[in-house]
Design a protein around this motif. Structure first.
Motif, PDB file in Angstrom:
ATOM      1  N   VAL B 505       3.222   6.517  -2.330  1.00  0.00           N
ATOM      2  CA  VAL B 505       2.029   7.458  -3.330  1.00  0.00           C
ATOM      3  C   VAL B 505       3.640   7.184  -4.481  1.00  0.00           C
ATOM      4  N   SER B 506       3.448   7.133  -5.946  1.00  0.00           N
ATOM      5  CA  SER B 506       4.669   6.463  -6.187  1.00  0.00           C
ATOM      6  C   SER B 506       4.151   7.555  -8.082  1.00  0.00           C
ATOM      7  N   CYS B 507       4.594   7.422  -8.973  1.00  0.00           N
ATOM      8  CA  CYS B 507       4.279   7.860 -10.335  1.00  0.00           C
ATOM      9  C   CYS B 507       4.870   7.164 -11.056  1.00  0.00           C
ATOM     10  N   GLY B 508       4.139   6.968 -12.299  1.00  0.00           N
ATOM     11  CA  GLY B 508       4.839   6.450 -13.309  1.00  0.00           C
ATOM     12  C   GLY B 508       4.228   7.985 -14.879  1.00  0.00           C
ATOM     13  N   LEU B 509       5.689   8.118 -15.163  1.00  0.00           N
ATOM     14  CA  LEU B 509       5.027   8.424 -17.473  1.00  0.00           C
ATOM     15  C   LEU B 509       6.166   7.880 -17.844  1.00  0.00           C
ATOM     16  N   LYS B 510       6.290   7.969 -19.174  1.00  0.00           N
ATOM     17  CA  LYS B 510       6.715   7.314 -20.021  1.00  0.00           C
ATOM     18  C   LYS B 510       6.843   8.455 -21.112  1.00  0.00           C
ATOM     19  N   PRO B 511       7.086   9.200 -21.875  1.00  0.00           N
ATOM     20  CA  PRO B 511       6.553  11.010 -22.706  1.00  0.00           C
ATOM     21  C   PRO B 511       7.557  10.125 -23.766  1.00  0.00           C
ATOM     22  N   ARG B 512       8.582   9.448 -23.526  1.00  0.00           N
ATOM     23  CA  ARG B 512       9.133   8.785 -25.331  1.00  0.00           C
ATOM     24  C   ARG B 512       9.085   7.566 -26.078  1.00  0.00           C
ATOM     25  N   ALA B 529       3.293   3.561 -12.558  1.00  0.00           N
ATOM     26  CA  ALA B 529       3.109   3.312 -11.615  1.00  0.00           C
ATOM     27  C   ALA B 529       2.399   2.709 -10.285  1.00  0.00           C
ATOM     28  N   VAL B 530       1.550   2.163 -11.426  1.00  0.00           N
ATOM     29  CA  VAL B 530       1.416   0.748 -10.345  1.00  0.00           C
ATOM     30  C   VAL B 530       2.414  -0.054  -9.303  1.00  0.00           C
ATOM     31  N   ARG B 531       3.412  -0.827 -10.802  1.00  0.00           N
ATOM     32  CA  ARG B 531       4.562  -1.508 -10.335  1.00  0.00           C
ATOM     33  C   ARG B 531       5.659  -0.578  -9.426  1.00  0.00           C
ATOM     34  N   ASN B 532       4.999   0.533  -9.106  1.00  0.00           N
ATOM     35  CA  ASN B 532       6.652   1.176  -8.300  1.00  0.00           C
ATOM     36  C   ASN B 532       5.367   0.771  -7.018  1.00  0.00           C
ATOM     37  N   ASN B 533       4.487   1.156  -6.641  1.00  0.00           N
ATOM     38  CA  ASN B 533       3.404   1.121  -5.773  1.00  0.00           C
ATOM     39  C   ASN B 533       3.813  -0.195  -5.131  1.00  0.00           C
ATOM     40  N   VAL B 534       3.726  -1.108  -6.147  1.00  0.00           N
ATOM     41  CA  VAL B 534       3.246  -2.368  -5.067  1.00  0.00           C
ATOM     42  C   VAL B 534       4.928  -2.719  -5.045  1.00  0.00           C
ATOM     43  N   ALA B 535       5.942  -2.519  -5.654  1.00  0.00           N
ATOM     44  CA  ALA B 535       6.796  -2.437  -5.333  1.00  0.00           C
ATOM     45  C   ALA B 535       7.486  -2.428  -3.428  1.00  0.00           C
ATOM     46  N   VAL B 536       6.485  -1.375  -3.341  1.00  0.00           N
ATOM     47  CA  VAL B 536       6.946  -1.466  -1.340  1.00  0.00           C
ATOM     48  C   VAL B 536       6.068  -1.827  -0.780  1.00  0.00           C
ATOM     49  N   VAL B 601       0.774   9.904 -14.489  1.00  0.00           N
ATOM     50  CA  VAL B 601       0.123   8.572 -13.810  1.00  0.00           C
ATOM     51  C   VAL B 601       0.272   8.822 -12.223  1.00  0.00           C
ATOM     52  N   THR B 602      -0.546   9.487 -11.211  1.00  0.00           N
ATOM     53  CA  THR B 602      -0.025   9.093 -10.046  1.00  0.00           C
ATOM     54  C   THR B 602      -0.969   7.771  -9.320  1.00  0.00           C
ATOM     55  N   ALA B 603      -0.109   7.365  -8.273  1.00  0.00           N
ATOM     56  CA  ALA B 603      -0.986   5.898  -7.624  1.00  0.00           C
ATOM     57  C   ALA B 603      -0.805   5.804  -6.247  1.00  0.00           C
ATOM     58  N   LEU B 604      -1.753   6.048  -5.354  1.00  0.00           N
ATOM     59  CA  LEU B 604      -1.845   6.438  -4.522  1.00  0.00           C
ATOM     60  C   LEU B 604      -2.130   4.582  -3.594  1.00  0.00           C
ATOM     61  N   GLY B 605      -1.455   4.077  -2.870  1.00  0.00           N
ATOM     62  CA  GLY B 605      -2.064   2.554  -1.968  1.00  0.00           C
ATOM     63  C   GLY B 605      -1.502   2.396  -0.875  1.00  0.00           C
ATOM     64  N   ILE B 606      -1.780   2.094   0.363  1.00  0.00           N
ATOM     65  CA  ILE B 606      -2.579   1.682   0.941  1.00  0.00           C
ATOM     66  C   ILE B 606      -1.632  -0.054   1.605  1.00  0.00           C
ATOM     67  N   VAL B 607      -0.895   0.755   2.717  1.00  0.00           N
ATOM     68  CA  VAL B 607       0.299   0.071   3.149  1.00  0.00           C
ATOM     69  C   VAL B 607      -0.896  -0.898   4.141  1.00  0.00           C
ATOM     70  N   PRO B 608      -0.520  -1.883   4.522  1.00  0.00           N
ATOM     71  CA  PRO B 608      -1.520  -1.768   5.839  1.00  0.00           C
ATOM     72  C   PRO B 608      -0.437  -1.810   7.417  1.00  0.00           C
ATOM     73  N   ASP B 609       0.433  -2.120   7.683  1.00  0.00           N
ATOM     74  CA  ASP B 609       1.410  -2.239   8.343  1.00  0.00           C
ATOM     75  C   ASP B 609       3.081  -1.699   7.743  1.00  0.00           C
ATOM     76  N   ILE B 610       3.467  -0.424   8.385  1.00  0.00           N
ATOM     77  CA  ILE B 610       4.684   0.149   7.850  1.00  0.00           C
ATOM     78  C   ILE B 610       5.655  -1.106   8.022  1.00  0.00           C
ATOM     79  N   ARG B 611       5.678  -1.610   9.050  1.00  0.00           N
ATOM     80  CA  ARG B 611       6.550  -2.534   9.502  1.00  0.00           C
ATOM     81  C   ARG B 611       6.966  -3.722   8.595  1.00  0.00           C
ATOM     82  N   ARG B 612       5.685  -3.322   7.304  1.00  0.00           N
ATOM     83  CA  ARG B 612       5.886  -4.664   6.725  1.00  0.00           C
ATOM     84  C   ARG B 612       6.784  -4.299   5.785  1.00  0.00           C
ATOM     85  N   VAL B 613       6.809  -2.597   5.578  1.00  0.00           N
ATOM     86  CA  VAL B 613       7.111  -2.498   4.376  1.00  0.00           C
ATOM     87  C   VAL B 613       8.370  -2.850   3.030  1.00  0.00           C
TER      88      VAL B 613
END
Lengths: 272, 788
Positions: B505-512, B529-536, B601-613
């Protein structure tokens, strides 16, 4: 008693919210677990069927008045005698967080002369930062009097999280010294907050997360079969619950919380 | 007033004669009843009653008012908009929902139709998610406003039968050091709002035992008059528990808390601008939170879901019973009859219209087939919470409302759900902005420390610790990572006992950025939001949009909104990531002007196996550190410019194709076990991200700025603090750098340094050391308390 014959009862009231993970942890230890709404137990009066009774974490009845106070009075009223009988038989009672608060409010802890009519100690508002959810370091300081943690080595260092707004263990000012002496004499101290190097926190935040007197995080009754803990062993049960498990090449299968819960199960195995 | 007559019944009930009323008279009626309807809408209602040839009742008109409010009907997003580039026939349809309609992903189970979006988790389970805004109430009463925001969004997730497992919160305030003299009358100080909102969110989530795992806090001048509170909730359910099969004859059950006078006209209030009088006039519109009631409600609803005893469910939110009953009846092509005198009240003598539209919290509506009624009532009784049959669904598209045997409303759903379409025009001109010019600071290490300590970058620990983020024991990657409590890019949950599958679960916002360009603001928020999700290690990502905007009736505000929506389509389509749910909050205006246009923007991604997080902390000395993505002279709206006192013009842009290519390869690298740590580059750019990785892991780092792939002229300070999108730092296992480079191929990447044993963080350029700081100093700067 064989492990699979052991039966654990996890009680819940409106606002209890750590029953799910507590069930998961005990089930993993291979014992039978039931979660029952406290109203049902008041009606059925079936504590006798169980060997281990757990009051889990949460905000019972919103923790209005004082944390755990309402649920404690309700339990005293409906099943007070049953609880005393349960404890007199040497069966195990564990209170985690809100459960610890309940055991104090109901007078079972510290229980210097059996169940007290009024609370003898308090779990007061944290002195620092309000509600605190963080991992702490703890030392098992019991010398063997606590039957429920007797499988843990003395001085074992544990890492378990706390999450509470009212966890500051406090003794009445006028008998502070005397009560502390009695806790020591009866071997009722179980867990104390430490710094990462294992030396006592000496009240220093955030190592002592709530300002607890004498860094006390958990105590038992003089008989050693009623245990109250502010930290949450069920949240430190699996290795992947640890805050830094991703740093390990081979992450540990279990966390330190398991040691406490398993020790309780082992006590029942031995005793009955 | 001549046109409003009290009926002869022994309770408060009015008949309103609209037939033959002029526009002026209609607006007098609207004002007398406290309705927020426009003249066009009042005329449409008058025409309906002229055709039906009968007077309206107060209950009926209140129903129209609730249903047609911006809050409930999203008139602007569904309306027709004339822009300089042509007509947009519905922003929602044209830009937001279109992505999912074109992509048609098999794993999207229910989007934009129910209380929450529902996507597949694994073969057996689904994830439900919703993010809400609760800005207006929080501006008046921060604790209650924020708490009921959280309570409301949790009920949205319960409203698709799901078990809530995590909350998110994103909060925007004015700077905490705003002088009191700068506040107009009626506007509360940011520090007061900040403390109240944080306490409210914590109190509700903690009491309900739902971990608050992800979020953001942003400080900006544009929020002084308009505080922004986003509350999100994620739930899980078995796919077969998602039941929507209401039949005629099914009972309408009102469950949970009692109905009172709190929250009357909440939606009308939420669809208006804040004024000096809001405090006095609208305080009753803010509801009162009681999380323990909702905890009981949750247990009971989950039991009903597990036993498949219900046929339908919905939340009682904006508009109260009126919206819940009419919307569900409409959804199933039915009508209903409701007996208001059966509704359990907090106190007696409420008027029928008040019972009908009250927004008292912790209530939900269940549809239950007659044969299951007893079983359902028993479940609620066992949880010590009330459940009351207050009516039944029936054939025909009419909702009839009775009170003490008297029919107080007869609502034709066809007419109710056909409000006149809004038609609006836009103009938007880019603001005249200049790129600043200033000499490069001599001590970049000092600048780095100042950035780490700045309010939009520094640690949120003092807030996050007051939220229980670990209850349920499923938080695999926590918001504060490791013993040094570094900033995780996304939270990862392991919702099922017997599965290693995880949810990121991640989010992104860039008000400025929005002050420079709304299009690139939106694009950047999605990318973050996507980048944050991909990072894990998150993939198969679903997105949620939450707009907080000013008054859409003003052409410039709406023009900016259209550009932002356009970016949503362009980027989400290029990424192949659908929007599955969203919510807008418009009319965020105060005496200080409009809110800073904000897209969360809120992003929800799947981590197939959390041991690989993958987490952000540096892990082993000797590992090479790579950067992926291109650094450009894009500092418009950046934290660095802000620190120097500028806004700038060079807002970060995005090449979605290139960014997505990088993310795909990065995920492959993670799956191949090459990646030991990964962190997204956002506020404060490269230098801040590197420092965060180093002090979280307690390991030093040596970096060469000259190696960073770049485009255009970049002075050293701009290179270190640029906020270009699409970039991440990646620690690769020692000896596997070659594999990583091969995998990245011709996508922009470069090895920029090495992880070192112990201290410090060293950044050099062509042999010249420009930053050399011990980790302790960086950590201390980053842990500067908010408002210090």
């Amino acid at each position: 008693m064989r492990r699979r014959e052991i039966r654990v009862l996890i009680l819940r009231a409106p606002g209890t919210n750590c029953d799910g993970e507590t069930v998961r942890a005990f089930r993993d230890l291979g014992v039978g677990v039931d979660v029952l709404h406290t109203q049902r137990v008041f009606k059925e009066r079936n504590l006798e069927e169980y060997d281990i009774l757990v009051f889990p974490g949460g905000f019972s009845y919103g923790d209005y008045v004082r944390s755990g106070a309402i649920w404690a009075k309700e339990c005293e009223y409906h099943i007070g005698r049953d609880l005393e009988h349960f404890i007199d038989q040497g069966k195990a009672v564990l209170g985690i967080c809100n459960g610890f608060q309940l055991l104090v409010e109901a007078g079972f802890l510290p229980g210097f002369e059996g169940k007290a009519r009024y609370p003898q100690v308090a779990l007061a508002n944290n002195t620092t930062g309000g509600y605190q959810c963080r991992w702490v370091h703890l030392r098992h300081v019991n010398r063997g009097g606590c039957l429920l943690t007797s499988s843990l080595p003395r001085d074992a260092l544990l890492r378990i999280p706390v999450a509470h707004g009212e966890g500051r263990f406090l003794l009445p000012r006028e008998v502070e010294r005397e009560y502390l002496r009695r806790l020591y004499e009866n071997d009722q101290l179980v867990l104390r907050y430490t710094k990462p190097d294992g030396s006592y926190a000496e009240g220093e935040y955030p190592h002592n997360p709530n300002g607890a007197y004498h860094d006390i995080a958990g105590i038992c009754n003089p008989e050693g079969n009623v245990l109250g803990l502010m930290p949450h062993p069920e949240r430190a049960y699996f290795g992947w619950q640890l805050p830094d498990w991703t740093r390990c090449e081979e992450p540990p299968r279990y966390g330190d919380g398991r040691l406490i819960l398993e020790s309780i199960v082992k006590y029942v195995e031995r005793r009955f | 007033m001549r046109r409003i007559k009290r009926s002869p019944h022994p309770f408060e009930h009015y008949l309103i004669e609209l037939r033959g009323a002029s526009r002026g008279e209609l607006m007098e009626v609207a004002e007398a009843l406290g309705l927020g309807l426009t003249p066009e809408e009042m005329e449409a209602i008058r025409d309906y009653y002229t055709l039906s040839n009968r007077p309206a009742t107060d209950v009926e008109l209140q129903t129209y008012d609730q249903t047609w409010s911006e809050h409930c009907y999203h008139k602007t997003f569904k309306g027709v908009i004339e822009t300089p580039d042509g007509v947009v026939d519905g922003l929602l349809k044209t830009y937001i929902r279109r992505v999912v309609e074109e992509l048609k992903p098999r794993w999207c189970l229910s989007v934009f139709e129910d209380n929450a979006g529902i996507i597949e988790f694994d073969e057996e389970y689904a994830i439900a998610v919703k993010v809400e805004t609760h800005n207006h109430p929080s501006a008046i009463e921060p604790f209650g406003g924020a708490a009921t925001g959280t309570g409301g969004v949790i009920r949205d997730v319960l409203g698709v039968w799901a078990d809530p497992i995590a909350c998110t919160d994103v909060l925007c305030f004015g700077p905490l050091d705003t002088p009191y003299e700068a506040l107009p009358k009626g506007v509360k100080h940011p520090t007061y709002l900040f403390r109240g909102v944080v306490a409210g969110i914590g109190a509700y989530g903690n009491n309900m035992g739902i971990p608050t795992v992800n979020g953001a806090i942003y400080f900006e001048e544009g929020y002084i008059g308009n505080v922004v509170v986003y509350a999100g909730c994620v739930g899980i359910l078995r796919k077969d528990e998602y039941v929507r099969a209401v039949k005629p004859g099914d009972w309408i059950l009102l469950v949970g808390g009692r109905t009172g006078l709190d929250g009357i006209h909440g939606v009308t209030f939420a669809s208006a601008e804040l004024t000096e009088e809001s405090e006095v006039v609208s305080r009753p519109a803010v509801q009162i939170p009681n999380p323990i009631e909702e905890e009981k409600l949750k247990r009971a609803i989950r039991a009903v879901a597990e036993q498949h005893l219900g046929s339908g469910i919905t939340d009682l939110g904006g508009g109260g019973l009126s919206c819940a009953v009419c919307e569900t009846a409409r959804r199933y092509g039915l009508g209903a009859e409701v007996w208001l005198d059966r509704v359990p009240l907090k106190y007696p003598k409420m008027a029928p219209w008040e019972i009908w539209i009250s927004e008292s919290q912790e209530r939900m509506l269940l549809a239950v087939p007659p044969q299951n009624l007893e079983g359902v009532l028993e479940i609620f009784h066992g949880e010590q919470t009330e459940a009351t049959p207050i009516g039944r669904y029936r054939e025909g598209g009419v909702v009839e409302v009775f009170h003490q045997g008297v029919r107080v409303a007869e609502i034709d759903l066809d007419s109710l759900f056909k409000p006149p379409r809004v038609r609006r025009r836009t103009t938007w001109r880019p603001p005249a902005l200049e790129e600043p010019s200033f000499p490069m600071p001599r001590d970049l290490g000092e600048m780095l420390k100042r950035l780490l300590a700045s309010p939009n970058i520094s640690s949120r620990e003092e807030v996050i610790r007051t939220y229980d983020h670990e209850v349920k024991g499923c938080t695999v990657v926590k918001p504060l990572h490791g013993w040094n409590a570094g900033p995780s890019d996304a939270a990862v949950l392991k919702p099922l006992r017997d599965s290693w599958r995880g949810l990121a679960v991640s989010c992104g916002l860039k008000p400025r950025y929005g002050r420079i360009d709304p299009y690139w603001m939106a694009a950047s928020a999605i990318d973050e939001a996507v980048r944050n999700n991909v990072a894990v290690g998150g993939r198969r990502i679903a997105l949620l949009d939450n707009f907080t905007w000013g008054n859409p009736e003003r052409e410039d505000r709406l023009g900016a909104l259209v550009y932002a929506c356009r970016a949503c389509y362009d980027v989400a389509r290029a990424y192949g990531m659908p929007f599955i749910s969203g919510k807008d909050s418009l009319y965020n205006e105060s005496p200080l002007g409009p809110v800073t246009p904000t897209l969360l923007v809120t992003a929800l991604g799947i981590v197939p196996d959390i041991r690989r997080v993958v987490t952000l902390d540096l892990k082993r000395a000797g590992d090479p550190l790579y950067i992926v993505g291109v650094t450009k002279p894009e500092l418009g709206g950046s934290e660095y410019y802000r620190l120097m006192g500028f806004l700038g013009a060079s807002v970060p842009k995005l090449k979605p194709g290139e960014a997505m290519g990088i993310y795909r390869r990065l995920i492959e690298a993670m799956d191949g076990g090459l990646v030991r740590a990964c962190h997204d580059l956002s506020e404060g750019g490269l230098a801040v991200a590197a420092a965060e990785m180093a002090f979280t892991g307690g390991l030093g780092l040596e970096m060469d700025a000259a190696a960073v792939p770049r485009e255009g002229e970049l002075r050293l300070d701009l290179l270190l603090f640029s906020e270009s999108n699409g970039r991440l730092l990646v620690e690769v296992s020692k000896g596997r750098g070659g594999e990583f480079e091969e995998l990245m191929g011709d996508l922009p990447h470069a090895r920029v340094g090495w992880v070192m044993e112990g201290d410090p963080l060293v950044i050099q350029r062509e042999g010249e050391i420009v930053v050399n700081l011990p980790l302790g100093e960086l950590l201390e700067a980053w842990k500067t308390p908010l408002g210090a």
